[in-house]
Scaffold this motif. Structure first.
Motif, mmCIF file in Angstrom:
data_model
loop_
_atom_site.group_PDB
_atom_site.id
_atom_site.type_symbol
_atom_site.label_atom_id
_atom_site.label_comp_id
_atom_site.label_asym_id
_atom_site.label_seq_id
_atom_site.Cartn_x
_atom_site.Cartn_y
_atom_site.Cartn_z
ATOM 1 N N LEU A 170 -8.231 7.338 12.226
ATOM 2 C CA LEU A 170 -8.979 8.620 12.231
ATOM 3 C C LEU A 170 -10.151 8.568 13.065
ATOM 4 O O LEU A 170 -10.291 9.652 13.572
ATOM 5 N N PRO B 127 -4.643 3.750 -0.956
ATOM 6 C CA PRO B 127 -6.172 4.032 -0.270
ATOM 7 C C PRO B 127 -6.356 3.857 0.821
ATOM 8 O O PRO B 127 -5.679 2.748 1.584
ATOM 9 N N LEU B 128 -7.166 4.536 1.637
ATOM 10 C CA LEU B 128 -7.552 4.421 2.925
ATOM 11 C C LEU B 128 -8.113 3.015 3.158
ATOM 12 O O LEU B 128 -9.037 2.372 2.358
ATOM 13 N N ASP B 129 -7.711 2.313 4.272
ATOM 14 C CA ASP B 129 -8.392 0.943 4.684
ATOM 15 C C ASP B 129 -9.120 1.023 5.965
ATOM 16 O O ASP B 129 -9.006 1.990 6.592
ATOM 17 N N SER B 130 -9.546 -0.325 6.434
ATOM 18 C CA SER B 130 -10.274 -0.321 7.834
ATOM 19 C C SER B 130 -9.344 0.278 8.838
ATOM 20 O O SER B 130 -9.934 0.908 9.741
ATOM 21 N N GLN C 95 0.795 -1.205 0.114
ATOM 22 C CA GLN C 95 -0.054 0.066 0.108
ATOM 23 C C GLN C 95 0.928 0.951 -0.096
ATOM 24 O O GLN C 95 0.596 2.182 -0.775
ATOM 25 N N GLU D 66 2.806 4.853 1.589
ATOM 26 C CA GLU D 66 2.065 5.865 2.095
ATOM 27 C C GLU D 66 0.985 6.525 1.161
ATOM 28 O O GLU D 66 0.150 7.570 1.860
ATOM 29 N N ASP E 29 -6.886 2.464 8.623
ATOM 30 C CA ASP E 29 -6.786 4.015 8.675
ATOM 31 C C ASP E 29 -8.039 4.607 9.098
ATOM 32 O O ASP E 29 -7.804 5.617 9.865
ATOM 33 N N GLU E 30 -9.302 3.958 9.011
ATOM 34 C CA GLU E 30 -10.470 4.549 9.335
ATOM 35 C C GLU E 30 -10.539 4.497 10.902
ATOM 36 O O GLU E 30 -11.073 5.505 11.501
#
Length: 178
Positions: free
Chosen positions: A24, A15-18, A10, A12, A20-21
């Motif tokens: 955040l 895409p955002l994944d679980s 992936q 830096e 990252d979520e």
């Protein structure tokens, strides 16, 4: 340390994944808990927009005092408890010092001095409305009957003689809370 298979490749910029979520979400929760949006944010924004619409002014900055309490990254200043704390505002040609003092139950008196010496019109703007005062020849003024724990901003207008000497027509201070 080897990456888990779901995160390999992936980098830096992926895409955002679980994961990252979740990160955040935790950051969002921390901001809401420890640095919430001020309840009077709408009042503050409206206050500033009204001022900008009315004035083409020089903005003075706050000179720090050890007695001031800084909150929310300098966005809001509150006067400490105990002995009266003075707040000094500076711009290129004008210095304003104010000292709040209790005058009646839940009311404050604001003693102020403006330099250089001369005559100024002073307007204190707050969500409660505006109060006005004129200085004496030495730049001293007093505003009484001010509500405590309110945001306020000073608008200072030097007389014509001071403007001919190079002072700006209008100086405003940042909004601070007494």
């Amino acid at each position: 340390m080897k990456m888990q298979p779901e995160f390999e490749g992936q980098g830096e910029h992926g895409p955002l994944d679980s994961c990252d979520e979740r990160i955040l979400s935790v950051i969002n929760e921390l901001h809401h808990r420890y640095d919430p949006m001020p309840e009077d944010l709408n009042e503050r924004v409206q206050f500033v927009l009204e001022l900008e619409a009315e004035l083409d002014a020089r903005v003075a900055s706050v000179s720090r005092s050890g007695e001031l309490v800084l909150m929310r990254g300098d966005a809001e200043l509150a006067v400490g408890q105990g002995d009266p704390a003075s707040i000094t505002f500076d711009c290129e040609a004008v210095t304003v010092m104010v000292t709040p003092r209790p005058s009646a139950l839940r009311e404050l008196r604001l003693d102020g001095w403006i330099g250089p010496e001369g005559t100024y019109e002073v307007e204190l703007r707050s969500p409660e409305g505006a109060k006005r005062a004129s200085t004496d020849d030495t730049g001293r003024f007093v505003l009484e009957g001010l509500p405590g724990d309110q945001m306020f901003q000073l608008v200072i207008r030097p007389d014509e003689a001071l403007q001919r000497e190079g002072l700006p027509a209008v100086v405003v201070t940042p909004a601070v809370r007494l």
